[in-house]
Scaffold this motif. Structure first.
Motif, mmCIF file in Angstrom:
data_model
loop_
_atom_site.group_PDB
_atom_site.id
_atom_site.type_symbol
_atom_site.label_atom_id
_atom_site.label_comp_id
_atom_site.label_asym_id
_atom_site.label_seq_id
_atom_site.Cartn_x
_atom_site.Cartn_y
_atom_site.Cartn_z
ATOM 1 N N GLN A 285 0.392 3.182 5.884
ATOM 2 C CA GLN A 285 -0.875 3.036 6.233
ATOM 3 C C GLN A 285 -1.305 3.739 7.684
ATOM 4 O O GLN A 285 -2.447 4.361 7.524
ATOM 5 C CB GLN A 285 -1.462 1.606 6.583
ATOM 6 C CG GLN A 285 -1.497 0.758 4.790
ATOM 7 C CD GLN A 285 -1.951 -0.496 4.953
ATOM 8 O OE1 GLN A 285 -3.200 -0.893 5.364
ATOM 9 N NE2 GLN A 285 -1.223 -1.652 4.449
ATOM 10 N N SER B 280 1.904 9.176 -6.483
ATOM 11 C CA SER B 280 2.010 10.655 -6.496
ATOM 12 C C SER B 280 3.246 11.017 -7.559
ATOM 13 O O SER B 280 3.377 11.724 -8.284
ATOM 14 C CB SER B 280 2.466 10.668 -5.208
ATOM 15 O OG SER B 280 2.809 12.083 -5.127
ATOM 16 N N PRO C 56 4.665 7.315 3.453
ATOM 17 C CA PRO C 56 3.116 6.753 2.939
ATOM 18 C C PRO C 56 2.787 5.678 3.941
ATOM 19 O O PRO C 56 2.418 4.770 2.666
ATOM 20 C CB PRO C 56 3.455 6.777 1.736
ATOM 21 C CG PRO C 56 4.808 6.575 1.395
ATOM 22 C CD PRO C 56 5.709 7.175 2.508
ATOM 23 N N ASP D 174 2.013 1.898 -3.464
ATOM 24 C CA ASP D 174 0.809 2.236 -4.295
ATOM 25 C C ASP D 174 0.642 3.800 -4.128
ATOM 26 O O ASP D 174 0.520 4.506 -5.176
ATOM 27 C CB ASP D 174 -0.500 1.755 -3.941
ATOM 28 C CG ASP D 174 -0.372 0.109 -4.171
ATOM 29 O OD1 ASP D 174 0.394 -0.513 -5.046
ATOM 30 O OD2 ASP D 174 -1.337 -0.751 -3.498
ATOM 31 N N TRP D 175 0.771 4.259 -2.913
ATOM 32 C CA TRP D 175 0.705 5.845 -2.671
ATOM 33 C C TRP D 175 1.778 6.560 -3.385
ATOM 34 O O TRP D 175 1.637 7.430 -4.145
ATOM 35 C CB TRP D 175 0.782 6.217 -1.302
ATOM 36 C CG TRP D 175 -0.682 6.330 -0.384
ATOM 37 C CD1 TRP D 175 -1.790 5.454 -0.426
ATOM 38 C CD2 TRP D 175 -1.261 7.591 -0.190
ATOM 39 N NE1 TRP D 175 -2.795 6.040 0.093
ATOM 40 C CE2 TRP D 175 -2.573 7.204 0.281
ATOM 41 C CE3 TRP D 175 -0.957 8.820 -0.110
ATOM 42 C CZ2 TRP D 175 -3.392 8.150 0.885
ATOM 43 C CZ3 TRP D 175 -1.660 9.815 0.670
ATOM 44 C CH2 TRP D 175 -2.961 9.401 0.905
ATOM 45 N N ARG E 62 0.600 -1.182 0.062
ATOM 46 C CA ARG E 62 -0.065 -0.045 0.017
ATOM 47 C C ARG E 62 0.873 1.138 0.023
ATOM 48 O O ARG E 62 0.526 2.376 -0.360
ATOM 49 C CB ARG E 62 -0.951 -0.022 1.140
ATOM 50 C CG ARG E 62 -2.166 -1.025 1.188
ATOM 51 C CD ARG E 62 -3.022 -1.050 0.109
ATOM 52 N NE ARG E 62 -3.944 -1.898 0.173
ATOM 53 C CZ ARG E 62 -5.224 -1.788 0.952
ATOM 54 N NH1 ARG E 62 -5.307 -1.058 1.679
ATOM 55 N NH2 ARG E 62 -6.060 -2.792 0.857
ATOM 56 N N SER E 63 2.102 1.182 0.804
ATOM 57 C CA SER E 63 2.741 2.518 0.615
ATOM 58 C C SER E 63 3.275 2.700 -0.644
ATOM 59 O O SER E 63 3.417 3.969 -1.024
ATOM 60 C CB SER E 63 4.036 2.252 1.762
ATOM 61 O OG SER E 63 3.391 2.228 2.991
ATOM 62 N N GLU F 237 -2.841 12.750 -0.156
ATOM 63 C CA GLU F 237 -2.134 12.926 -1.411
ATOM 64 C C GLU F 237 -1.494 14.367 -1.539
ATOM 65 O O GLU F 237 -0.574 14.543 -2.320
ATOM 66 C CB GLU F 237 -3.276 12.353 -2.508
ATOM 67 C CG GLU F 237 -3.624 10.952 -2.566
ATOM 68 C CD GLU F 237 -4.454 10.551 -3.289
ATOM 69 O OE1 GLU F 237 -5.380 11.488 -3.986
ATOM 70 O OE2 GLU F 237 -4.719 9.260 -3.659
ATOM 71 N N THR G 12 -1.293 7.432 6.163
ATOM 72 C CA THR G 12 -2.383 7.686 5.168
ATOM 73 C C THR G 12 -3.895 7.293 5.610
ATOM 74 O O THR G 12 -4.795 8.191 5.263
ATOM 75 C CB THR G 12 -2.047 6.928 3.832
ATOM 76 O OG1 THR G 12 -2.131 5.543 4.148
ATOM 77 C CG2 THR G 12 -0.733 7.195 3.381
#
Length: 276
Positions: free
Chosen positions: A250, A131, A248, A126-127, A123-124, A260, A253
């Motif tokens: 979880q 960006s 970033p 992905d963020w 997930r990190s 974002e 975020t």
């Protein structure tokens, strides 16, 4: 047991032996392996960035990290049980002559340790990659696996510790054992680098230590980490600007500590400083 790579369908063992065809594997079967801290120091003495990447990717200098990353590669998360895991250290990745560096803590056990690329597969990541794409530093918004066609635009990523650590917490000894790899890579990319984004306090502190080790004039009093802070560090190849950014994760975020727009703003600022 050999399992099919999710992109290529080729069969691989977990962990993946070097030089067996894994996408973007920098090492060959003959790449020298560091087995302790002294051998890391010795093998980091090269001015060939590709060779640094190769040697990093087969390092076995930290027994606890080697055991952990390989145990995870064998046991696997249930959702990835049908995939082979990289299970080796993660080399730096991106442009060989970057204008922007992105420095983080370490690969994730079921992220980079699975996919073979830093900040990829969790997930990190992905963020972060979404960006990077929005601000024009990546060619696509997702980073699924090494070999997925993604490339960075004028940027490079590095991790302070190259193996996935238990509970995402490397020990001070593991950090220091890995430092020569970080210093050697940083020294080779600094001539073109003008901005360095540090994801989290750990990466920020290790990056400042590394800059000082390669001749940078770190300000006194020592810079303090914070989101969107900037510090100019003169060095042997000119001035570089170090920027802090909340990681970033979880935790950050999901709680709104990092949004974002906040992440985009730091990366845009780095891009502007770098003249990209």
């Amino acid at each position: 047991m050999r399992l099919p790579h999710p992109l290529t369908g080729e069969l691989y063992e977990s962990p993946v032996p070097p030089g067996t065809g894994w996408p973007e594997d920098p090492a060959a079967r003959s790449t020298p392996v560091a087995h302790d801290a002294n051998e890391v120091v010795e093998l980091a003495q090269t001015d060939d960035l590709a060779e640094i990447d190769a040697r990093v990717s087969v390092c076995r200098a930290c027994p606890r990290l080697v055991e952990w990353r390989e145990d995870v590669a064998l046991s696997k998360r249930k959702s990835f049980a049908d995939q082979p895991y990289w299970g080796r250290p993660i080399a730096g990745w991106g442009a060989a002559e970057p204008r922007v560096l992105i420095a983080g803590l370490a690969p994730a056990a079921n992220g980079g340790n699975r996919t073979g690329r830093v900040f990829t597969g969790d997930r990190s990541g992905d963020w972060l990659f979404a960006s990077l794409y929005r601000v024009g530093l990546a060619s696509q918004p997702t980073s699924e696996h090494a070999g997925d066609g993604l490339h960075l635009l004028g940027a490079r990523m590095m991790a302070a510790v190259r193996c996935a650590p238990p509970a995402n917490k490397p020990t001070p000894l593991e950090r220091d054992t890995c430092a020569p790899w970080f210093h050697a890579e940083l020294k080779l990319v600094l001539p073109t680098t003008r901005a360095i984004v540090c994801l989290g306090k750990f990466g920020f502190d290790v990056l400042l230590n590394a800059l000082q080790a390669v001749g940078g004039q770190v300000p006194r009093p020592r810079p303090t980490f914070g989101h969107a802070v900037e510090y100019a560090v003169p060095g042997p190849y000119g001035e570089v600007t170090v920027l802090g950014c909340f990681h970033p994760s979880q935790q950050n975020t999901f709680t709104g500590k990092l949004t974002e727009p906040m992440l985009d703003a730091v990366l845009t600022r780095a891009k502007t400083i770098a003249g990209l």
